[in-house]
Design a protein around this motif. Structure first.
Motif, PDB file in Angstrom:
ATOM      1  N   LEU A  65       0.810  -1.213   0.000  1.00 18.98           N
ATOM      2  CA  LEU A  65       0.000   0.000   0.000  1.00 18.98           C
ATOM      3  C   LEU A  65       0.845   1.266   0.000  1.00 18.98           C
ATOM      4  CD1 LEU A  65      -2.840  -1.036   2.463  1.00 18.98           C
ATOM      5  CD2 LEU A  65      -2.849  -1.082  -0.026  1.00 18.98           C
ATOM      6  N   VAL A  66       1.942   1.270   0.790  1.00 14.87           N
ATOM      7  CA  VAL A  66       2.770   2.486   0.837  1.00 14.87           C
ATOM      8  C   VAL A  66       3.403   2.787  -0.518  1.00 14.87           C
ATOM      9  CG1 VAL A  66       4.838   3.484   1.873  1.00 14.87           C
ATOM     10  CG2 VAL A  66       3.159   2.355   3.314  1.00 14.87           C
ATOM     11  N   PRO A  67       4.034   1.817  -1.204  1.00 15.91           N
ATOM     12  CA  PRO A  67       4.552   2.146  -2.545  1.00 15.91           C
ATOM     13  C   PRO A  67       3.463   2.554  -3.524  1.00 15.91           C
ATOM     14  CG  PRO A  67       5.603   0.165  -1.715  1.00 15.91           C
ATOM     15  CD  PRO A  67       4.485   0.475  -0.785  1.00 15.91           C
ATOM     16  N   VAL A  68       2.316   1.844  -3.501  1.00 20.26           N
ATOM     17  CA  VAL A  68       1.218   2.209  -4.400  1.00 20.26           C
ATOM     18  C   VAL A  68       0.686   3.602  -4.073  1.00 20.26           C
ATOM     19  CG1 VAL A  68      -1.134   1.607  -5.060  1.00 20.26           C
ATOM     20  CG2 VAL A  68       0.580  -0.175  -4.869  1.00 20.26           C
ATOM     21  N   GLY A  69       0.560   3.923  -2.774  1.00 22.18           N
ATOM     22  CA  GLY A  69       0.095   5.256  -2.387  1.00 22.18           C
ATOM     23  C   GLY A  69       1.048   6.344  -2.826  1.00 22.18           C
ATOM     24  N   ARG A  70       2.354   6.083  -2.684  1.00 20.36           N
ATOM     25  CA  ARG A  70       3.323   7.079  -3.144  1.00 20.36           C
ATOM     26  C   ARG A  70       3.233   7.293  -4.655  1.00 20.36           C
ATOM     27  NH1 ARG A  70       8.627   5.156   0.398  1.00 20.36           N
ATOM     28  NH2 ARG A  70       7.853   5.929   2.431  1.00 20.36           N
ATOM     29  N   ALA A  71       3.058   6.206  -5.394  1.00 20.45           N
ATOM     30  CA  ALA A  71       2.924   6.341  -6.843  1.00 20.45           C
ATOM     31  C   ALA A  71       1.660   7.113  -7.212  1.00 20.45           C
ATOM     32  CB  ALA A  71       2.921   4.959  -7.499  1.00 20.45           C
ATOM     33  N   ILE A  72       0.540   6.784  -6.530  1.00 18.27           N
ATOM     34  CA  ILE A  72      -0.707   7.502  -6.813  1.00 18.27           C
ATOM     35  C   ILE A  72      -0.597   8.973  -6.427  1.00 18.27           C
ATOM     36  CG2 ILE A  72      -3.130   7.647  -6.156  1.00 18.27           C
ATOM     37  CD1 ILE A  72      -3.150   4.619  -5.952  1.00 18.27           C
ATOM     38  N   GLY A  73       0.064   9.257  -5.272  1.00 22.20           N
ATOM     39  CA  GLY A  73       0.257  10.654  -4.872  1.00 22.20           C
ATOM     40  C   GLY A  73       1.074  11.431  -5.878  1.00 22.20           C
ATOM     41  N   TRP A  74       2.133  10.807  -6.388  1.00 25.75           N
ATOM     42  CA  TRP A  74       2.953  11.492  -7.385  1.00 25.75           C
ATOM     43  C   TRP A  74       2.159  11.757  -8.659  1.00 25.75           C
ATOM     44  CZ3 TRP A  74       4.796  10.184 -12.281  1.00 25.75           C
ATOM     45  CH2 TRP A  74       5.787  11.027 -12.788  1.00 25.75           C
ATOM     46  N   LEU A  75       1.369  10.760  -9.093  1.00 22.28           N
ATOM     47  CA  LEU A  75       0.531  10.960 -10.278  1.00 22.28           C
ATOM     48  C   LEU A  75      -0.514  12.048 -10.049  1.00 22.28           C
ATOM     49  CD1 LEU A  75      -0.023   7.266 -11.456  1.00 22.28           C
ATOM     50  CD2 LEU A  75       1.423   9.007 -12.528  1.00 22.28           C
ATOM     51  N   ALA A  76      -1.148  12.028  -8.841  1.00 21.09           N
ATOM     52  CA  ALA A  76      -2.155  13.061  -8.567  1.00 21.09           C
ATOM     53  C   ALA A  76      -1.527  14.441  -8.527  1.00 21.09           C
ATOM     54  CB  ALA A  76      -2.833  12.750  -7.227  1.00 21.09           C
ATOM     55  N   ARG A  77      -0.324  14.538  -7.975  1.00 20.99           N
ATOM     56  CA  ARG A  77       0.350  15.845  -7.940  1.00 20.99           C
ATOM     57  C   ARG A  77       0.667  16.340  -9.341  1.00 20.99           C
ATOM     58  NH1 ARG A  77       5.692  17.489  -7.768  1.00 20.99           N
ATOM     59  NH2 ARG A  77       6.038  19.484  -6.650  1.00 20.99           N
ATOM     60  N   VAL A  78       1.174  15.415 -10.169  1.00 17.27           N
ATOM     61  CA  VAL A  78       1.554  15.831 -11.523  1.00 17.27           C
ATOM     62  C   VAL A  78       0.332  16.117 -12.382  1.00 17.27           C
ATOM     63  CG1 VAL A  78       2.698  15.031 -13.627  1.00 17.27           C
ATOM     64  CG2 VAL A  78       3.761  14.651 -11.399  1.00 17.27           C
ATOM     65  N   LEU A  79      -0.706  15.267 -12.268  1.00 19.34           N
ATOM     66  CA  LEU A  79      -1.855  15.384 -13.169  1.00 19.34           C
ATOM     67  C   LEU A  79      -2.940  16.315 -12.662  1.00 19.34           C
ATOM     68  CD1 LEU A  79      -2.235  11.634 -14.226  1.00 19.34           C
ATOM     69  CD2 LEU A  79      -1.079  13.469 -15.452  1.00 19.34           C
ATOM     70  N   VAL A  80      -3.055  16.510 -11.332  1.00 21.28           N
ATOM     71  CA  VAL A  80      -4.177  17.278 -10.794  1.00 21.28           C
ATOM     72  C   VAL A  80      -3.717  18.525 -10.056  1.00 21.28           C
ATOM     73  CG1 VAL A  80      -6.183  17.189  -9.264  1.00 21.28           C
ATOM     74  CG2 VAL A  80      -5.564  15.179 -10.617  1.00 21.28           C
ATOM     75  N   ALA A  81      -2.801  18.371  -9.091  1.00 21.54           N
ATOM     76  CA  ALA A  81      -2.467  19.499  -8.223  1.00 21.54           C
ATOM     77  C   ALA A  81      -1.796  20.631  -8.986  1.00 21.54           C
ATOM     78  CB  ALA A  81      -1.561  19.019  -7.083  1.00 21.54           C
ATOM     79  N   VAL A  82      -0.805  20.300  -9.809  1.00 21.32           N
ATOM     80  CA  VAL A  82      -0.094  21.349 -10.548  1.00 21.32           C
ATOM     81  C   VAL A  82      -1.010  22.070 -11.527  1.00 21.32           C
ATOM     82  CG1 VAL A  82       1.812  21.768 -12.146  1.00 21.32           C
ATOM     83  CG2 VAL A  82       2.126  20.206 -10.217  1.00 21.32           C
ATOM     84  N   PRO A  83      -1.815  21.370 -12.366  1.00 20.77           N
ATOM     85  CA  PRO A  83      -2.762  22.116 -13.237  1.00 20.77           C
ATOM     86  C   PRO A  83      -3.794  22.918 -12.440  1.00 20.77           C
ATOM     87  CG  PRO A  83      -2.453  19.884 -14.042  1.00 20.77           C
ATOM     88  CD  PRO A  83      -1.810  19.940 -12.719  1.00 20.77           C
ATOM     89  N   ALA A  84      -4.295  22.344 -11.311  1.00 22.24           N
ATOM     90  CA  ALA A  84      -5.283  23.078 -10.523  1.00 22.24           C
ATOM     91  C   ALA A  84      -4.674  24.335  -9.918  1.00 22.24           C
ATOM     92  CB  ALA A  84      -5.832  22.180  -9.418  1.00 22.24           C
TER      93      ALA A  84
END
Length: 304
Positions: free
Chosen positions: A82-101
C-alpha cells in the motif's frame, strides 16, 4: 506551576430536618446494601479466579494468534504494497491534478474572482450598507425595545419569581435528601464490607473446625500410627523378604547362566572338537634379555 489544593470548607450546622432524614435513610439503605455487597464480594473473588486461570492465558493466546494471523500480514501489506502504491498515486495526482489546478487557480480564477468581487461590492454591498444604516437600524431599535419590554413582562419576571420562590427552596430540599442518600450509601457500603468480611471469617472458621481440624486430627492421631504400624509390621518385613528372595533368585539365575554356558561349551566341543591352539611364531628377536652376571664373559663383542 504547582496546583494548590483548596482548603476544605467548614461544614455548616445541620438542622433537625437533616437529622430526621439521615437516620431512616441510612437504616433502609444498609438493609438494601448488605446482600448486594455480599454478592459483589463473591463475584469479585470468582471473577479474579476466572481472570487469573482462564481469561488472561486465553487472551494472551488470542493476542498472539491475532498478531500472527492479522497484524503481521496487514503490516506487511501496508509496508510493501500500500505504501509504494500510495506514493505512486500521490505522485501521479500531484503531476496530473495538483499542478494544473494550482495554475488554473493562480492565473484564471483569482483574477476573475477579484473582478467579480469589485462589481459585487458596488452593486450590492454599498447599497445594502446604506439601507441598513439609514433605514433598518432605526426601525429595528424601536421594534427591539418594544419586544424587550414585552418579553420581560410576559416571560422574564414570572420565570424569576418561579425560580426564586419555588425552584430554589425545592432544590435545596432535594439537595439535602440527595446528599444524605449518598452519605447513607457510602456508610452502608463500608458497613456491608465489614459484615461481609466478618461473615467470611465466620464461614472460614466453621469450615476449619468442621472439616480441616477433624481431618487433621484423624490424620495425626489415627492414620499416622496405623501407617507406622503397617510400615514396621508389614511393609518393612515384606521388603526384607523381597530383597532376600531377590538375592536367592539372583544367585539361582547366575548359577543357571553358568550351567547353560558350560553346557553350550560342551555341546560345541562335542560337535566341532577342541578349538585350534594358535601356532607359535618364530621371532627374530630373543624372547627376553639374558641376565648378565659378573662371571659371564659372553658379550655382544665376543659372541660367535
Amino acid at each position: 506551576m504547582e496546583l494548590q489544593k483548596p482548603s476544605p470548607q467548614p461544614r455548616q450546622p445541620e438542622g433537625c430536618l437533616v437529622v430526621a432524614i439521615r437516620i431512616p435513610v441510612r437504616i433502609f439503605v444498609l438493609v438494601l446494601v448488605v446482600p448486594v455487597r455480599l454478592v459483589w464480594d463473591a463475584l469479585v473473588v470468582a471473577g479474579r479466579f476466572l481472570l487469573d486461570t482462564l481469561l488472561r492465558p486465553l487472551g494472551r493466546a488470542l493476542a498472539w494468534v491475532g498478531r500472527v494471523l492479522f497484524v503481521w500480514p496487514l503490516v506487511g501489506l501496508w509496508r510493501y504494497v500500500l505504501v509504494p502504491v500510495g506514493r505512486a498515486i500521490g505522485w501521479l495526482a500531484r503531476v496530473l491534478v495538483a499542478v494544473p489546478a494550482a495554475w488554473l487557480y493562480r492565473y484564471v480564477l483569482t483574477p476573475v474572482g477579484h473582478a467579480l468581487a469589485w462589481l459585487g461590492r458596488y452593486l450590492f454591498v454599498v447599497p445594502a450598507r446604506w439601507l441598513y444604516t439609514w433605514v433598518l437600524a432605526p426601525l429595528a431599535t424601536g421594534v427591539g425595545l418594544a419586544l424587550y419590554w414585552v418579553l420581560r413582562v410576559l416571560f422574564v419576571l414570572p420565570a424569576l419569581a418561579l425560580w426564586r420562590w419555588v425552584l430554589v427552596p425545592v432544590g435545596r430540599v432535594l439537595a439535602v435528601v440527595a446528599r444524605e442518600v449518598g452519605e447513607a450509601l457510602t456508610h452502608a457500603w463500608r458497613v456491608a464490607g465489614r459484615i461481609s468480611r466478618a461473615v467470611g471469617r465466620v464461614l472460614g472458621t466453621l469450615f476449619r473446625w468442621i472439616f480441616v481440624e477433624p481431618v487433621r486430627w484423624v490424620y495425626r492421631s489415627v492414620l499416622t500410627p496405623i501407617g507406622h504400624v503397617v510400615r514396621d509390621a508389614v511393609l518393612r518385613p515384606a521388603a526384607q523378604a523381597a530383597r532376600a528372595v531377590g538375592r536367592v533368585v539372583g544367585g539361582a539365575l547366575t548359577s543357571a547362566r553358568d550351567v547353560v554356558r558350560q553346557a553350550r561349551a560342551d555341546v560345541r566341543r562335542m560337535l566341532f572338537g577342541e578349538p585350534r591352539q594358535p601356532a607359535a611364531v618364530d621371532r627374530r628377536e630373543p624372547e627376553g634379555p639374558a641376565a648378565r652376571t659378573l662371571g659371564s664373559s659372553t658379550t655382544a663383542l665376543t659372541k660367535d
